[in-house]
Design a protein around this motif. Structure first.
Motif, mmCIF file in Angstrom:
data_model
loop_
_atom_site.group_PDB
_atom_site.id
_atom_site.type_symbol
_atom_site.label_atom_id
_atom_site.label_comp_id
_atom_site.label_asym_id
_atom_site.label_seq_id
_atom_site.Cartn_x
_atom_site.Cartn_y
_atom_site.Cartn_z
ATOM 1 N N LEU A 1 32.757 25.684 50.520
ATOM 2 C CA LEU A 1 34.212 25.888 50.565
ATOM 3 C C LEU A 1 34.576 27.260 50.004
ATOM 4 N N GLY A 2 33.986 27.620 48.870
ATOM 5 C CA GLY A 2 34.281 28.921 48.278
ATOM 6 C C GLY A 2 33.874 30.060 49.199
ATOM 7 N N ARG B 1 27.184 17.799 47.217
ATOM 8 C CA ARG B 1 27.008 18.723 46.091
ATOM 9 C C ARG B 1 27.204 20.172 46.533
ATOM 10 N N VAL C 1 29.403 21.163 48.744
ATOM 11 C CA VAL C 1 30.756 21.384 49.246
ATOM 12 C C VAL C 1 31.477 22.503 48.499
ATOM 13 N N PRO C 2 31.497 22.536 47.149
ATOM 14 C CA PRO C 2 32.209 23.629 46.473
ATOM 15 C C PRO C 2 31.698 25.013 46.869
ATOM 16 N N THR C 3 30.372 25.140 46.992
ATOM 17 C CA THR C 3 29.807 26.439 47.370
ATOM 18 C C THR C 3 30.234 26.819 48.778
#
Length: 422
Positions: free
Chosen positions: A15-16, A9, A11-13
């Motif tokens: 990665l960004g 969950r 990962v997007p944060t």
């Protein structure tokens, strides 16, 4: 399994953030380093006198932005150690020369430039690695879906796997899973390593930090002496003009009563009533004076209850949150109390707020207070709002203050005083 889901969950944060740091390190740091070098080299030609302060100002804002991200994203605190400019700095060409000279003589300026070099190389590689460990596995999954033919009609290399068939595509997917298995737990620590590298380059040396603290303590000592002398003069003036005058009037009235008690009992009775009222008013003024020096509730019940009592007297809704396992030294509690009092007064008088929140807690060896209001914003240190006085008061105890007050609000004043609780 739950740990894997939690990491997935995030990962997007992660990665960004990694991509943001990659761009900021490569593009931002490299560009600013080139500009700074050109500006400094052009100082002997005179051009740098106009460009160097502006470019180095951009470098400092870039570094401060990274400090903010380090604290917000990974909890890594990177100290700010720029030397302040004197208040009487002149304008025009002479002021430019002085500003350029002060910035070039500041050791923090050269630390910033060294950090730019490290940030656009090692910092960029670390941030890119953190992002790559999360992005690169996607290519393996795409190849496993049979899309390897889109890349080439012949053999396509994914890592060390030559992809030229569906079976090798599945092998690429397996390698992608392995990389992702490593990347999920490693990407977050890699970001922290990036910020730890930033702190290692931007933080002053122990010797420089000691010199800075000595200068700061010397300055705050003089300010504390001046403040104490001013406070004594205020107390003397309040006693002379208030309670002392009323007590003198009481004594005079009692003298007249003594002369009239047999000749004119009615008049004597009126003077006694006046003396009683004057003594009550003098007692009230003395209590207010004592409360201004050191509130009794602060001495008896501690900082939390003292601030709650202070909030009850405010004309706006105020919420006070306190998490303290003990009490700080009396001097620290007094400094924190009056700092909060001044901050709340500013919020009521100048911000137009109708809600204020005060959060008081102790963590990492420091008493931390945050005052937030929903007012119009625009507050700044030195803007005549009393925040400069709060900063000087905290500086006596090696404390610091930060103000966040964008136009339109909200305004957040954060104060921190190093101390231990009993």
């Amino acid at each position: 399994m739950n740990a894997i889901r939690t990491r997935a969950r995030g990962v997007p944060t992660t990665l960004g953030r990694s991509l943001v740091l990659s761009v900021a390190s490569l593009v931002g740091s490299m560009t600013l380093f080139v500009w700074a070098v050109l500006a400094i080299l052009s100082v002997p030609l005179g051009i740098g006198l106009f460009t160097t302060p502006s470019v180095l100002g951009l470098v400092r804002r870039h570094a401060n932005r990274r400090r903010l991200l380090a604290a917000t994203w990974c909890g890594v605190r990177v100290p700010v150690s720029y030397r302040p400019f004197p208040e009487d700095l002149r304008a025009g060409l002479v002021g430019r020369v002085e500003r350029t000279s002060l910035m070039l003589r500041d050791p923090a300026t050269w630390r910033d430039l060294r950090w730019l070099v490290v940030d656009m190389t090692a910092g960029y590689l670390i941030a890119t690695l953190a992002a790559g460990l999360l992005i690169y596995p996607l290519e393996g999954f795409v190849l496993a879906a049979g899309l390897w033919r889109v890349f080439t009609d012949d053999r396509y290399w994914y890592g060390f796997v030559p992809v030229d068939s569906q079976a090798t595509g599945l092998a690429a997917a397996a390698l992608g899973v392995a990389i992702l298995t490593i990347g999920l737990p490693a990407s977050g620590p890699l970001l922290r390593v990036h910020f730890l590298l930033t702190r290692a380059m931007l933080a002053p040396s122990p010797e420089e930090e000691l010199v800075r603290r000595i200068d700061r303590l010397t300055e705050t000592r003089h300010e504390a002496v001046d403040t104490a002398a001013s406070e004594l003069r205020r107390i003397e003036r309040d006693l002379h003009d208030g309670a002392q005058a009323r007590l003198v009037a009481v004594g005079m009235n009692l003298g007249v009563v003594e002369a009239l008690i047999e000749k004119d009992p009615a008049r004597a009775k009126q003077l006694l009533a006046m003396a009683r009222e004057s003594s009550a008013e003098a007692l009230t003024e003395l209590r207010d004076l004592v409360r201004g020096i050191h509130p009794p509730v602060l001495a008896e019940r501690g900082l939390g209850d003292a601030v709650r009592a202070l909030a009850l007297r405010l004309p706006v809704g105020t919420e006070v949150l306190v998490e303290l396992d003990g009490r700080a030294d009396a001097a620290v509690e007094s400094a924190a109390y009056f700092a909060v009092s001044e901050t709340l007064t500013n919020a009521v008088k100048h911000s137009g707020a109708d809600r204020v929140q005060v959060d008081i807690h102790h963590a990492d060896g420091a008493l931390r207070v945050r005052v937030t209001d929903n007012g119009a914003g625009g507050a700044r240190v030195g803007g005549g709002s009393g925040l400069s006085g709060i900063e000087r008061r905290l500086g006596t105890f090696d404390g610091v203050m930060a103000v966040s007050s964008p136009a339109g609000g909200p305004t957040t004043v954060t104060m921190e005083i190093p101390c231990e609780l009993s």
